[in-house]
Design a protein around this motif. Structure first.
Motif, PDB file in Angstrom:
ATOM      1  N   THR A   1       0.851  -1.187   0.000  1.00  0.00           N
ATOM      2  CA  THR A   1       0.000   0.000   0.000  1.00  0.00           C
ATOM      3  C   THR A   1       0.893   1.245   0.000  1.00  0.00           C
ATOM      4  O   THR A   1       1.807   1.364   0.821  1.00  0.00           O
ATOM      5  CB  THR A   1      -0.910   0.018   1.244  1.00  0.00           C
ATOM      6  N   GLY A   2       0.634   2.143  -0.905  1.00  0.00           N
ATOM      7  CA  GLY A   2       1.436   3.357  -1.004  1.00  0.00           C
ATOM      8  C   GLY A   2       2.710   3.187  -1.806  1.00  0.00           C
ATOM      9  O   GLY A   2       3.528   4.110  -1.880  1.00  0.00           O
ATOM     10  N   ALA A   3       2.905   2.018  -2.424  1.00  0.00           N
ATOM     11  CA  ALA A   3       4.139   1.782  -3.178  1.00  0.00           C
ATOM     12  C   ALA A   3       4.168   2.551  -4.495  1.00  0.00           C
ATOM     13  O   ALA A   3       5.235   2.779  -5.066  1.00  0.00           O
ATOM     14  CB  ALA A   3       4.308   0.283  -3.454  1.00  0.00           C
ATOM     15  N   GLY A   4       3.001   2.931  -4.994  1.00  0.00           N
ATOM     16  CA  GLY A   4       2.979   3.692  -6.238  1.00  0.00           C
ATOM     17  C   GLY A   4       2.248   3.017  -7.378  1.00  0.00           C
ATOM     18  O   GLY A   4       2.454   3.356  -8.537  1.00  0.00           O
ATOM     19  N   LYS A   5       1.363   2.057  -7.030  1.00  0.00           N
ATOM     20  CA  LYS A   5       0.616   1.379  -8.100  1.00  0.00           C
ATOM     21  C   LYS A   5      -0.250   2.363  -8.878  1.00  0.00           C
ATOM     22  O   LYS A   5      -0.463   2.207 -10.080  1.00  0.00           O
ATOM     23  CB  LYS A   5      -0.247   0.266  -7.495  1.00  0.00           C
ATOM     24  N   SER A   6      -0.755   3.389  -8.180  1.00  0.00           N
ATOM     25  CA  SER A   6      -1.617   4.372  -8.841  1.00  0.00           C
ATOM     26  C   SER A   6      -0.855   5.174  -9.893  1.00  0.00           C
ATOM     27  O   SER A   6      -1.462   5.724 -10.813  1.00  0.00           O
ATOM     28  CB  SER A   6      -2.223   5.330  -7.807  1.00  0.00           C
ATOM     29  N   VAL A   7       0.468   5.246  -9.766  1.00  0.00           N
ATOM     30  CA  VAL A   7       1.260   5.976 -10.762  1.00  0.00           C
ATOM     31  C   VAL A   7       1.188   5.268 -12.111  1.00  0.00           C
ATOM     32  O   VAL A   7       1.149   5.901 -13.164  1.00  0.00           O
ATOM     33  CB  VAL A   7       2.729   6.122 -10.296  1.00  0.00           C
ATOM     34  N   ILE A   8       1.157   3.923 -12.080  1.00  0.00           N
ATOM     35  CA  ILE A   8       1.021   3.162 -13.325  1.00  0.00           C
ATOM     36  C   ILE A   8      -0.330   3.466 -13.971  1.00  0.00           C
ATOM     37  O   ILE A   8      -0.431   3.672 -15.181  1.00  0.00           O
ATOM     38  CB  ILE A   8       1.157   1.651 -13.053  1.00  0.00           C
ATOM     39  N   LEU A   9      -1.377   3.512 -13.137  1.00  0.00           N
ATOM     40  CA  LEU A   9      -2.693   3.897 -13.649  1.00  0.00           C
ATOM     41  C   LEU A   9      -2.659   5.301 -14.223  1.00  0.00           C
ATOM     42  O   LEU A   9      -3.281   5.595 -15.241  1.00  0.00           O
ATOM     43  CB  LEU A   9      -3.736   3.834 -12.529  1.00  0.00           C
ATOM     44  N   GLY A  10      -1.913   6.182 -13.552  1.00  0.00           N
ATOM     45  CA  GLY A  10      -1.792   7.551 -14.033  1.00  0.00           C
ATOM     46  C   GLY A  10      -1.172   7.627 -15.412  1.00  0.00           C
ATOM     47  O   GLY A  10      -1.587   8.430 -16.259  1.00  0.00           O
ATOM     48  N   ALA A  11      -0.166   6.787 -15.651  1.00  0.00           N
ATOM     49  CA  ALA A  11       0.479   6.766 -16.963  1.00  0.00           C
ATOM     50  C   ALA A  11      -0.507   6.332 -18.041  1.00  0.00           C
ATOM     51  O   ALA A  11      -0.584   6.932 -19.126  1.00  0.00           O
ATOM     52  CB  ALA A  11       1.688   5.836 -16.943  1.00  0.00           C
ATOM     53  N   LEU A  12      -1.289   5.276 -17.752  1.00  0.00           N
ATOM     54  CA  LEU A  12      -2.287   4.813 -18.717  1.00  0.00           C
ATOM     55  C   LEU A  12      -3.384   5.854 -18.905  1.00  0.00           C
ATOM     56  O   LEU A  12      -3.889   6.049 -20.020  1.00  0.00           O
ATOM     57  CB  LEU A  12      -2.892   3.490 -18.247  1.00  0.00           C
ATOM     58  N   SER A  13      -3.735   6.532 -17.834  1.00  0.00           N
ATOM     59  CA  SER A  13      -4.757   7.572 -17.919  1.00  0.00           C
ATOM     60  C   SER A  13      -4.282   8.725 -18.800  1.00  0.00           C
ATOM     61  O   SER A  13      -5.052   9.282 -19.591  1.00  0.00           O
ATOM     62  CB  SER A  13      -5.100   8.075 -16.512  1.00  0.00           C
ATOM     63  N   MET A  14      -3.022   9.087 -18.673  1.00  0.00           N
ATOM     64  CA  MET A  14      -2.455  10.131 -19.541  1.00  0.00           C
ATOM     65  C   MET A  14      -2.563   9.737 -21.002  1.00  0.00           C
ATOM     66  O   MET A  14      -2.932  10.537 -21.864  1.00  0.00           O
ATOM     67  CB  MET A  14      -0.987  10.393 -19.185  1.00  0.00           C
ATOM     68  N   LEU A  15      -2.263   8.480 -21.293  1.00  0.00           N
ATOM     69  CA  LEU A  15      -2.304   8.009 -22.681  1.00  0.00           C
ATOM     70  C   LEU A  15      -3.729   7.970 -23.225  1.00  0.00           C
ATOM     71  O   LEU A  15      -3.934   8.068 -24.439  1.00  0.00           O
ATOM     72  CB  LEU A  15      -1.692   6.613 -22.779  1.00  0.00           C
ATOM     73  N   SER A  16      -4.716   7.828 -22.338  1.00  0.00           N
ATOM     74  CA  SER A  16      -6.110   7.764 -22.791  1.00  0.00           C
ATOM     75  C   SER A  16      -6.682   9.143 -23.078  1.00  0.00           C
ATOM     76  O   SER A  16      -7.789   9.250 -23.605  1.00  0.00           O
ATOM     77  CB  SER A  16      -6.975   7.070 -21.732  1.00  0.00           C
TER      78      SER A  16
END
Length: 570
Positions: free
Chosen positions: A31-46
């Motif tokens: 928890t808090g490791a940064g998994k949401s950052v990966i989602l953020g990258a995909l969200s940027m691409l979308s």
């Protein structure tokens, strides 16, 4: 599918490059490791909007790049062509987006610079997010209808209705414009008639205006043309020591030499040709001089005609087609003015005719939707029970609309109840974010064959579940992976163990810096067992390690689109 992702200076990610495989991919980590950052990258691409706060500490900007491959790129290519972007090469789409603290961001699609709106439109064709950040997808009536219609069999009724509705909208728009049209006074009508008469008198066409501009240019230069053309004629063919007189003398001498034969004959013939050519050129210059010698009034008439054309061009547009379009618009205003009441009646009659033609089609569509709603609701309820909702109720209510609309004559609403004794209500008011994610998983699983979005991303789909339900969530994600590339951010080992591809997110903290790294542990059985044991509660516990190893050994079969089956193994 998403083949390659490269991230630079996004939040705590300094830099990473990763290749993804087909099927089910899970992302795990503390928890808090940064998994949401990966989602953020995909969200940027979308194409989602992002603030400048996503830029990391290592430079003034961050950048995300990706390549996405399509077995059939026709839908994407059609969108790219509409927006002036290069088409996919060998079915591969290349996307790049950067965000800067001090400058405006940039988006490139297949090497073409585009606005963010184009990237957002493109994102809807290749990726779909499901989780607490995307609840509106299930709340929107438009999306609910789209999901329901994916199961409706009567495609012909939809196509015919859409064609009639397109005409209906055009007629309704025209009737509204006509009813709001300002009534013209007699003076205004006379003014419009005078403008039309002036345009008609010009006999405007692309060819006639081209000739007018050429004639005007020649007329404006008439004095110079007459002077210089006459001078050329004098030098070439005038009396006395002209070019032609000298050539003719040369030609007589050459004729005498030609009697000797040999090459002199050829030279004499060439000289004779030169005499003829120069004589012809002199005659044409004489004709040019004569044509430029305008009679009194001709130049003034050309100037008046050109002035009239330029006035029209300034008023209505520089091209003849624009002036003619303005002429037709003025004629239409006069025609409508004289017969506006009758025109409105005709348009109203056509609206009624179209509405009557759409009514039986709307009935067919309503019947198809009602049947599809009953079947889809039943399938979703069954799957929801397997996903942990023991007493869940899910229904799709379909209602006919009283007015003509783009909804094909009916609308629907998804209602849901997670608990016994609770009356089903709208999803937006009843379901939590975790419940919504599982409802969407159930819908996506049931509609897998009809859903043409290649990449699905699930976040918190396993919230508030565990044990056997968690295993079922994982199994359904694996089932979806047979027809889609599925990404899931998960905290459940029962879900992660069923993924074909496994990525571990770790946050590395030093005294003066913090960064997030992404490791591919898909082929490392020891690392996967260790990570699953951590998720079970203790990576150092023998029982947890044995349990983790057992989860992986169970494997999972994934049915792919081509009919093949692949089993994930450690």
């Amino acid at each position: 599918m998403l083949d390659f992702l490269k991230v630079s200076n996004l939040a705590l990610i300094d830099g990473l490059s990763v290749e993804f495989g087909e099927g089910f991919t899970c992302v795990t980590g503390e928890t808090g490791a940064g998994k949401s950052v990966i989602l953020g990258a995909l969200s940027m691409l979308s194409g989602s909007r992002c603030g400048k706060e996503v830029v990391g500490p290592h430079s003034d900007s961050c950048k995300v790049e990706a390549s996405i491959s399509f077995a059939d790129p026709s839908r994407v290519d059609s969108f790219l062509e509409e927006n002036g972007v290069a088409l996919c090469e060998d079915g591969v789409l290349v996307v790049s987006r950067s965000i800067s603290r001090s400058k405006s961001g940039r988006v490139f699609i297949n090497g073409t610079l585009v606005p963010l709106s184009v990237l957002s439109g493109l994102g809807g064709l290749w990726i779909d997010f499901h989780g607490p950040r995307e609840p509106q997808k299930l709340f929107s009536q438009k999306n609910q209808l789209k999901m329901l219609d994916a199961r409706c069999p009567d495609a012909e009724a939809f196509e015919n209705y859409a064609e009639l509705y397109g005409e209906y909208k055009a007629v309704a728009k025209r009737r509204k414009e006509l009813s709001q049209a300002k009534e013209l006074t007699r003076d205004e009508v006379e003014f419009l008639k005078a403008q039309i008469a002036a345009i008609d008198s010009m006999k405007i066409s692309e060819e006639s205006i081209g000739r007018l501009e050429e004639q005007y240019k020649m007329a404006e230069m008439a004095g110079k043309i007459l002077e210089k053309a006459s001078a050329v004629v004098g030098m070439l063919g005038g009396s006395g020591d002209s070019v032609l007189e000298r050539l003719r003398a040369c030609n007589r001498l050459a004729a005498d030499l030609a009697r000797a034969g040999g090459s002199a004959v050829t030279l004499c013939e060439r000289l004779a040709s030169a005499v003829i050519e120069i004589d012809d050129i002199s005659s044409e210059f004489a004709a040019l001089a004569k044509s430029s010698d305008l009679r009194p009034g001709e130049l003034e008439a050309l100037r008046e005609k050109m002035s009239a054309w330029l006035g029209m061009a300034r008023k209505y547009g520089a091209a003849p087609s624009m002036v003619l379009a303005a002429r037709d618009e003025m004629a239409g205003r006069i025609e409508n003015q004289t017969d506006i009441k009758r025109s409105l009646e005709r348009l109203k009659e056509r609206e009624s005719e179209l509405a009557a033609l759409m009514q039986p089609l709307a009935g067919r569509i309503f019947k198809a939707r009602a049947g599809a709603a009953e079947a889809l609701s039943g399938e979703v309820r069954k799957l929801l029970k397997r996903l942990g909702f023991k007493h869940a109720d899910f229904r799709i209510s379909v209602a006919a609309e009283s007015v003509v609309s783009e909804n094909f004559g009916s609308c629907c609403e998804f209602v849901f109840s997670a608990n016994a004794g609770q009356a089903p209500g709208p999803l937006a008011k009843i379901a939590s974010s975790g419940e919504l994610a599982r409802v969407m998983l159930a819908l996506k699983t049931v509609l897998a064959e009809a859903d043409d979005t290649p990449v699905l991303v699930f976040d918190e789909v396993d919230a508030n579940v565990g044990g056997e339900v968690g295993a079922e969530v994982g199994a359904q994600l694996a089932h979806l992976a047979g027809r889609h590339q599925v990404f899931c951010i998960t905290h459940l080992p029962q879900v992660a163990s069923q993924a074909q591809n496994h990525f571990l997110v770790e946050k590395i903290q030093k005294k003066d810096s913090t960064k997030v790294v992404l490791k591919d542990i898909s082929g490392d059985s020891k690392a996967r067992v260790c990570e699953l044991a951590r998720m079970l509660g203790d990576r150092n516990s023998e029982s947890a390690l044995a349990h983790a190893e057992g989860l992986l050994k169970n494997g999972v079969f994934v049915n792919f689109k081509d009919g093949s089956k692949k089993q994930k193994k450690i």
